[in-house]
Each structure stands twice: as structure tokens, then as C-alpha cells.
Design an enzyme around this catalytic site. Structure first.
Site, PDB file in Angstrom:
ATOM      1  N   GLY A 148       2.042   4.608 -11.271  1.00  0.00           N
ATOM      2  CA  GLY A 148       1.569   3.450 -12.026  1.00  0.00           C
ATOM      3  C   GLY A 148       2.430   3.223 -13.244  1.00  0.00           C
ATOM      4  O   GLY A 148       3.235   4.089 -13.610  1.00  0.00           O
ATOM      5  N   CYS A 195       4.075  10.795  -8.974  1.00  0.00           N
ATOM      6  CA  CYS A 195       4.644  10.176 -10.178  1.00  0.00           C
ATOM      7  C   CYS A 195       3.640  10.206 -11.332  1.00  0.00           C
ATOM      8  O   CYS A 195       3.324  11.283 -11.820  1.00  0.00           O
ATOM      9  CB  CYS A 195       5.120   8.761  -9.835  1.00  0.00           C
ATOM     10  SG  CYS A 195       6.275   8.137 -11.048  1.00  0.00           S
ATOM     11  N   TYR A 196       3.066   9.059 -11.725  1.00  0.00           N
ATOM     12  CA  TYR A 196       2.082   9.101 -12.817  1.00  0.00           C
ATOM     13  C   TYR A 196       0.960  10.083 -12.473  1.00  0.00           C
ATOM     14  O   TYR A 196       0.471  10.813 -13.336  1.00  0.00           O
ATOM     15  CB  TYR A 196       1.494   7.709 -13.076  1.00  0.00           C
ATOM     16  CG  TYR A 196       0.437   7.715 -14.160  1.00  0.00           C
ATOM     17  CD1 TYR A 196       0.788   7.792 -15.497  1.00  0.00           C
ATOM     18  CD2 TYR A 196      -0.915   7.675 -13.828  1.00  0.00           C
ATOM     19  CE1 TYR A 196      -0.184   7.827 -16.490  1.00  0.00           C
ATOM     20  CE2 TYR A 196      -1.899   7.706 -14.812  1.00  0.00           C
ATOM     21  CZ  TYR A 196      -1.524   7.779 -16.143  1.00  0.00           C
ATOM     22  OH  TYR A 196      -2.481   7.821 -17.124  1.00  0.00           O
ATOM     23  N   HIS A 215       8.824   9.506  -5.072  1.00  0.00           N
ATOM     24  CA  HIS A 215       7.950   8.683  -4.219  1.00  0.00           C
ATOM     25  C   HIS A 215       8.183   8.979  -2.737  1.00  0.00           C
ATOM     26  O   HIS A 215       9.144   8.486  -2.156  1.00  0.00           O
ATOM     27  CB  HIS A 215       8.215   7.201  -4.497  1.00  0.00           C
ATOM     28  CG  HIS A 215       7.697   6.794  -5.838  1.00  0.00           C
ATOM     29  ND1 HIS A 215       6.396   6.400  -6.035  1.00  0.00           N
ATOM     30  CD2 HIS A 215       8.289   6.779  -7.052  1.00  0.00           C
ATOM     31  CE1 HIS A 215       6.209   6.139  -7.314  1.00  0.00           C
ATOM     32  NE2 HIS A 215       7.345   6.358  -7.949  1.00  0.00           N
ATOM     33  N   GLU A 243       6.495   7.838  -0.361  1.00  0.00           N
ATOM     34  CA  GLU A 243       6.027   6.713   0.470  1.00  0.00           C
ATOM     35  C   GLU A 243       7.102   5.658   0.734  1.00  0.00           C
ATOM     36  O   GLU A 243       6.958   4.852   1.652  1.00  0.00           O
ATOM     37  CB  GLU A 243       4.791   6.048  -0.182  1.00  0.00           C
ATOM     38  CG  GLU A 243       5.026   5.308  -1.487  1.00  0.00           C
ATOM     39  CD  GLU A 243       5.034   6.200  -2.722  1.00  0.00           C
ATOM     40  OE1 GLU A 243       5.238   7.418  -2.588  1.00  0.00           O
ATOM     41  OE2 GLU A 243       4.861   5.674  -3.830  1.00  0.00           O
ATOM     42  N   SER A 252      -9.180 -20.590  12.035  1.00  0.00           N
ATOM     43  CA  SER A 252      -8.042 -21.407  11.606  1.00  0.00           C
ATOM     44  C   SER A 252      -6.988 -21.493  12.712  1.00  0.00           C
ATOM     45  O   SER A 252      -6.071 -22.302  12.633  1.00  0.00           O
ATOM     46  CB  SER A 252      -7.408 -20.783  10.370  1.00  0.00           C
ATOM     47  OG  SER A 252      -6.756 -19.586  10.736  1.00  0.00           O
ATOM     48  N   GLY A 253      -7.117 -20.612  13.712  1.00  0.00           N
ATOM     49  CA  GLY A 253      -6.095 -20.588  14.759  1.00  0.00           C
ATOM     50  C   GLY A 253      -5.006 -19.573  14.459  1.00  0.00           C
ATOM     51  O   GLY A 253      -4.127 -19.354  15.271  1.00  0.00           O
ATOM     52  N   GLY A 254      -5.070 -18.947  13.292  1.00  0.00           N
ATOM     53  CA  GLY A 254      -4.109 -17.903  12.942  1.00  0.00           C
ATOM     54  C   GLY A 254      -4.541 -16.564  13.541  1.00  0.00           C
ATOM     55  O   GLY A 254      -5.569 -16.470  14.213  1.00  0.00           O
ATOM     56  N   VAL A 255      -3.712 -15.530  13.266  1.00  0.00           N
ATOM     57  CA  VAL A 255      -3.974 -14.212  13.858  1.00  0.00           C
ATOM     58  C   VAL A 255      -5.336 -13.664  13.439  1.00  0.00           C
ATOM     59  O   VAL A 255      -6.136 -13.230  14.275  1.00  0.00           O
ATOM     60  CB  VAL A 255      -2.905 -13.190  13.390  1.00  0.00           C
ATOM     61  CG1 VAL A 255      -3.034 -11.887  14.136  1.00  0.00           C
ATOM     62  CG2 VAL A 255      -1.519 -13.747  13.526  1.00  0.00           C
ATOM     63  N   ASP A 256      -5.601 -13.694  12.125  1.00  0.00           N
ATOM     64  CA  ASP A 256      -6.766 -12.964  11.616  1.00  0.00           C
ATOM     65  C   ASP A 256      -8.084 -13.520  12.145  1.00  0.00           C
ATOM     66  O   ASP A 256      -8.906 -12.791  12.678  1.00  0.00           O
ATOM     67  CB  ASP A 256      -6.783 -12.979  10.078  1.00  0.00           C
ATOM     68  CG  ASP A 256      -5.443 -12.561   9.506  1.00  0.00           C
ATOM     69  OD1 ASP A 256      -4.707 -11.864  10.228  1.00  0.00           O
ATOM     70  OD2 ASP A 256      -5.126 -12.937   8.368  1.00  0.00           O
ATOM     71  N   SER A 257      -8.278 -14.839  11.999  1.00  0.00           N
ATOM     72  CA  SER A 257      -9.568 -15.372  12.426  1.00  0.00           C
ATOM     73  C   SER A 257      -9.703 -15.325  13.951  1.00  0.00           C
ATOM     74  O   SER A 257     -10.805 -15.170  14.472  1.00  0.00           O
ATOM     75  CB  SER A 257      -9.802 -16.780  11.872  1.00  0.00           C
ATOM     76  OG  SER A 257      -8.804 -17.655  12.292  1.00  0.00           O
ATOM     77  N   LYS A 315      -2.144  -6.247   8.072  1.00  0.00           N
ATOM     78  CA  LYS A 315      -1.771  -7.240   9.082  1.00  0.00           C
ATOM     79  C   LYS A 315      -1.238  -6.610  10.379  1.00  0.00           C
ATOM     80  O   LYS A 315      -1.625  -7.022  11.481  1.00  0.00           O
ATOM     81  CB  LYS A 315      -0.703  -8.156   8.471  1.00  0.00           C
ATOM     82  CG  LYS A 315      -0.399  -9.376   9.270  1.00  0.00           C
ATOM     83  CD  LYS A 315      -1.263 -10.507   8.806  1.00  0.00           C
ATOM     84  CE  LYS A 315      -0.952 -11.817   9.430  1.00  0.00           C
ATOM     85  NZ  LYS A 315      -1.863 -12.838   8.897  1.00  0.00           N
TER      86      LYS A 315
END
Ligand code: XMP
Length: 512
Positions: free
Chosen positions: A51, A79-80, A166, A168, A220-225, A368
Site C-alpha cells: 500500500g 511490502c507494506y 511483490h 504477485e 444487456s447482451g454482454g458476457v456478465d448478464s 471477468k
């Protein structure tokens, strides 16, 4: 599961993703969470993130002291997080004279547990100002670098570990192994969290919550919905109804394709709301991007509200496609400064509170890429699962100046060609987004010996990890050429095509 306490690092989300890549479930929480709460969650390990703070700051963020004193749940400070462990347990941290930023070599002094299976010298990524110069009692140094005499430490008996670097980020190539050693070997997590196991749990939780009641899903027609609706269909079958609002700013054939898919393959009840006229009327004559966005967002809510009020009594639940990054971002409010507002984003999610639905958000623990994997597991067609993101206000924010049905039609044609050519060339999945923008100016051209005076369109193609930053895509000239010549030949209203060579920042991805 593993819990990550967030101290405001840009990298907290990356830590979470790395853990999940090891097939272990994890959550990011505010550093203010109590040890009591952590214990309730069956947590097997705690990570204190990095952080921007210094332990010397007046209001330096800390953690519940029991986390460090109880010794039952292993703790890894990054780190922090490492500096905090040292500072809280009687070690000494000093303010660095200069910020150490970049690649370094870590010399491992002790290659068991955290470093098991690694060579004694590995490449790492440093990004810190302060550093630990004296360890708390009973800690031992496990690694050092040229500039950082205590680059990692541990107290194995108390199960406390610290890394100044780090693990990650991908500049620490062996970082994932270090994380795996912590979560699997030290904390004892089993790597068995997969899209299939997620689905099993999610379906049983939805069944338990919803029982025999009905759920409305804003689509909405997108991936998520779409993935939310496929998941709900599996869990509650006919008790699911989706609402799709066609605002008139969708891509060519998109609204029809959605209706086909839901009626056919998916067999889900779909309420199609044709609101095109309303939306065009609402933004008639508006050219200011922010005003356009606000008006579209507002109208969307009005239309949905009207539909929802009609259905409210029959549908106690409303499902939304909220993802984990949205959840983390609201939790990060504890540390983050209020960000400068660049644009008003509009989503299906931003609905008013006074609609009396109980909200369910089955994807609110996923990133995602994980949603995509779950989508594939559910049999959602690849055409939707790997769809590039599309903004809520649709083509309206890619038509600079006034949005009219005629201009939408022109852009739909150009946009269709861009995507078609990009897919044919095998670039679709390599790009974050590729699309056309219709500009509010005309230029002179010559076609078939005749003078033309018509529209200009710009092509934008970008690569990105998360849309926070993006690079303009270095597409092959041949591909740009075929896009340009097809647009000019097939869309009579356009006589000039430009390629956008700006990155984000300083530009944004969308033009408005
Ligand atoms: P910008 O233009 O801010 O876009 O660089 C970043 C990403 O967000 C998408 N975007 C939106 N998505 N509602 C959305 O759901 C919106 O209002 C919206 N505006 C931009 C954009 O396509 C890009 O992927």
C-alpha cells in the site's frame, strides 16, 4: 479460503487472481476487518497487502492485533504488510532515502517452506520506500538483495512471513510458486476451486435463497448478464424472466441475435422492450458527451423502473451481473482517495434503491476471466463468452455530435466491417476492444470520378488487461487497409477512415 487485507495497493486484485489461479478461493477485505470476523469465515491464511502508506504516517493503517499475536492462522505480509508486521512486533523500519523500484535479484538464505523448490537466486520486483532494518525477536531472515539486507523474513513457529518484494507481479517469475507454497503448503488449502465447483455451490445457494419465487434479470447482451441468466436458468428454470431494453444504440443485428438466443438455445423467458424511439427523443440535439451519458443512464432507469413496477409483485428478486472488482472497489474506499471523475459510466447495475426487489448477484465473487470460464462450463456460446466489452450507452458515445437513427445505422455498418475483418484476421480475442467512431465532420473525396463530401470514421483498437490503461494496437497495415477499403466501398456515407494511435492515459478508450 485465503483472505487478503487491503492496504490500498494497486496490486491487491492481482494477488487475489494469482491465488485463484492456484485454484484456491480468496477474498479481498478492508484491513479494518476484525479477527473475530475472519475466524467466522473459515480462513486458512491471511495476506496483508502492500500500500502507499508508511508505518510512520500519523494515521497509518494497521490490523486487528490478534491477527499477529494469536498465531493460529498463518500471515504473509507483502511490502507494506511486511513493514507493518515488523513495526507492530518490535522490529525496526526506516524511511528509505530513495524509492527502490524495479527488478532485483533475491538471494535466498533459507529455502524451505515459502521458498521450497526454488533456486537460491531468483529475479524479483521491488517497489518500496521504507524498509525493515531490524527484525522482531525470534524472526529469521530468509532472503536479501544488494540494496535490501532484509528482503524477507519469517517466524515459522508463529506462522508469520514477510516479503519486501511483490510475488504477485509477473516481473517476479517465480512469484506464483511462492504464493502457492504459502497457501497450499503453509496454510493447508486444497487447490480444488474450479468453475465447476463454483457452479455447484452457486446453484445450491441460489436455490436455497430463491426457493420457488420468481427472479427478474436485467439483460444487456454482454458476457456478465448473459452468464448470470444462464446460471439462474440452471438453478431455477422457468422461474427466471429476463428484461432486455433495446435503446437503439446496439450493434448491427445485436438485438435480434439476443432475442434468437434466448428463445432458442437458452429457452429463457425474455421481455423485449423496444424503447428506441424514447431514447432518440431524449437525446435529440444533444452533443455534449457527459450530458448524453447522463440522459441515457437516466432514461434507462426510467424504462426499467416502469417495467419493474409493472412486474414487481410477481418478481420478488432482481438479479444483476455485478463482478468482484466492483465489490472490491467499494471496499477499497477505506484507503483510496476519491478518484477524479472522468466519465459517468452507465451500467445495468445502477438502478434506484426504491425499487423493492431483493437483489441477487451470483457473480459478485468472480473476476471477468473467471466469469468467462463459468460461462463456458454452462454452455454459453463462445460468441458471447469472448465478446469484447461494450459500453452501456452503446454506439451513442461513439457518434460524436448529435445521435440520430440515420447516423446509428451508418456506424453500425462500419462497426460490423471492423469486427468482421478483425475476426477474419484472427485478432478478435487478442484485443481488448476494436470499434469504429463516427466523427461530426465531413471531408472531400473522389469516387468514380465524382466529388464526394461525406463522413469520416475513426478506427480504435486497443490491448489492455483491465481497461485502466490501454495501448493502441499495432495492427498489421494490411488489416487496417482492408478495414478502410471495405468501409469506404460498402458504406456510402463514409469517404475517409483514420486510425487512432493514442494510448490510455492520456486518452481514454471510448471517444466520449
Ligand atoms: P474508457 O473510455 O473510460 O473506458 O477508457 C474503459 C472501459 O469501459 C467501457 N465503458 C463503459 N462500460 N458503461 C459500461 O458498462 C459505460 O458507460 C462505459 N463507458 C466506457 C469502455 O468500453 C472500456 O472498455
Amino acid at each position: 479460503m485465503i483472505i487478503i487485507l487491503d492496504y490500498g495497493s494497486q496490486y491487491s486484485k492481482i494477488i487475489a487472481r494469482k491465488i485463484r489461479e492456484c485454484q484456491v478461493y480468496c477474498e479481498v477485505h478492508s484491513h479494518k476487518i476484525s479477527y473475530e470476523k475472519i475466524k467466522e469465515k473459515n480462513v486458512k491464511g491471511i495476506i496483508l497487502s502492500g500500500g502507499p502508506s508508511s508505518v510512520f504516517d500519523k494515521n497509518a493503517p494497521k490490523c486487528d492485533p490478534l491477527i499477529l499475536s494469536e498465531g493460529r492462522i498463518p500471515v504473509l505480509g507483502i511490502c507494506y504488510g511486511m513493514q507493518l508486521i515488523a513495526h507492530e512486533l518490535g522490529g525496526e523500519v526506516v524511511q528509505g532515502k530513495k524509492h527502490e523500484y524495479g527488478k532485483a535479484n533475491l538471494y535466498i538464505d533459507n529455502n524451505f517452506d515459502l521458498y521450497e523448490g526454488l533456486w537460491l537466486e531468483i529475479a524479483i520486483w521491488m517497489s518500496h520506500g521504507d524498509q525493515v532494518i531490524r527484525m522482531p525477536e525470534d524472526f529469521q531472515r530468509t532472503g536479501h538483495t544488494e540494496n535490501c539486507p532484509i528482503a524477507s523474513f519469517s517466524n515459522q513457529k508463529r506462522k508469520l512471513y514477510g516479503l519486501q518484494f511483490h510475488p504477485e507481479v509477473h516481473h517476479t517469475p517465480k512469484g506464483k510458486e511462492i504464493i502457492f507454497n504459502f497457501i497450499v503448503k503453509i496454510c493447508g488449502c486444497k487447490p480444488n476451486w474450479t468453475p465447476a465447483s463454483f457452479l455447484k455451490t452457486a446453484i445450491s445457494e441460489i436455490k436455497k435463497e430463491v426457493k420457488n419465487e420468481k427472479v427478474l434479470c436485467a439483460l444487456s447482451g454482454g458476457v456478465d448478464s448473459t452468464v448470470v441468466s444462464a446460471l439462474l436458468k440452471k438453478a431455477i428454470g422457468k422461474n427466471l424472466t429476463c428484461v432486455f431494453i433495446d435503446q437503439g444504440f446496439m450493434r448491427k443485428n445485436e438485438a435480434n441475435r439476443i432475442r434468437e438466443l434466448f428463445a432458442g438455445d437458452f429457452n429463457i423467458n425474455l421481455i423485449y422492450v423496444d424503447a428506441q424511439e424514447r431514447f432518440f427523443k431524449k437525446i435529440k440535439g444533444i452533443t455534449d458527451p457527459e450530458e448524453k451519458r447522463m440522459k441515457i443512464g437516466e432514461e434507462f432507469i426510467r424504462v426499467f423502473e416502469e417495467k419493474a413496477n409493472e412486474l414487481n409483485a410477481d418478481f420478488p428478486f432482481l438479479a444483476q451481473g455485478t463482478l468482484y472488482p466492483d465489490v472490491i472497489e467499494s471496499a477499497a474506499g477505506d484507503v483510496a482517495e476519491t478518484a477524479h471523475k472522468i466519465k459517468t459510466h452507465h451500467n445495468v447495475g445502477g438502478l434506484p434503491d426504491d425499487i423493492k426487489f431483493k437483489i441477487i448477484e451470483p457473480l459478485n465473487k468472480l473476476f471477468k476471466d473467471e466469469v468467462r470460464k463459468v460461462g463456458l462450463e454452462l454452455g454459453v456460446p463462445e460468441e458471447i463468452v469472448f465478446r469484447q466489452p461494450f459500453p452501456g450507452p452503446g454506439l451513442a458515445i461513439r457518434i460524436l455530435g448529435e445521435v440520430t437513427p440515420e447516423r446509428v445505422k451508418v456506424l453500425q455498418e462500419a462497426d460490423y466491417i471492423v469486427i468482421d475483418e478483425i475476426k477474419k484476421a484472427g485478432y478478435y480475442r487478442k484485443l481488448w476492444q476494436a470499434f469504429a467512431i463516427l466523427l461530426p465532420i465531413k471531408t472531400v473525396g473522389v469516387q468514380g470520378d465524382k466529388r464526394t463530401y461525406s463522413n469520416v470514421c475513426a478506427i480504435r483498437a486497443v490491448t489492455s488487461e483491465d481497461a485502466m490503461t490501454a495501448n493502441w494496437a499495432h495492427l498489421p497495415y494490411e488489416l487496417i487497409e482492408s478495414i478502410s477499403s471495405r468501409i469506404i466501398n460498402e458504406v456510402p456515407e463514409i469517404n475517409r477512415v483514420c486510425y487512432d494511435v493514442s494510448s490510455k492515459p492520456p486518452s481514454t478508450i471510448e471517444w466520449e
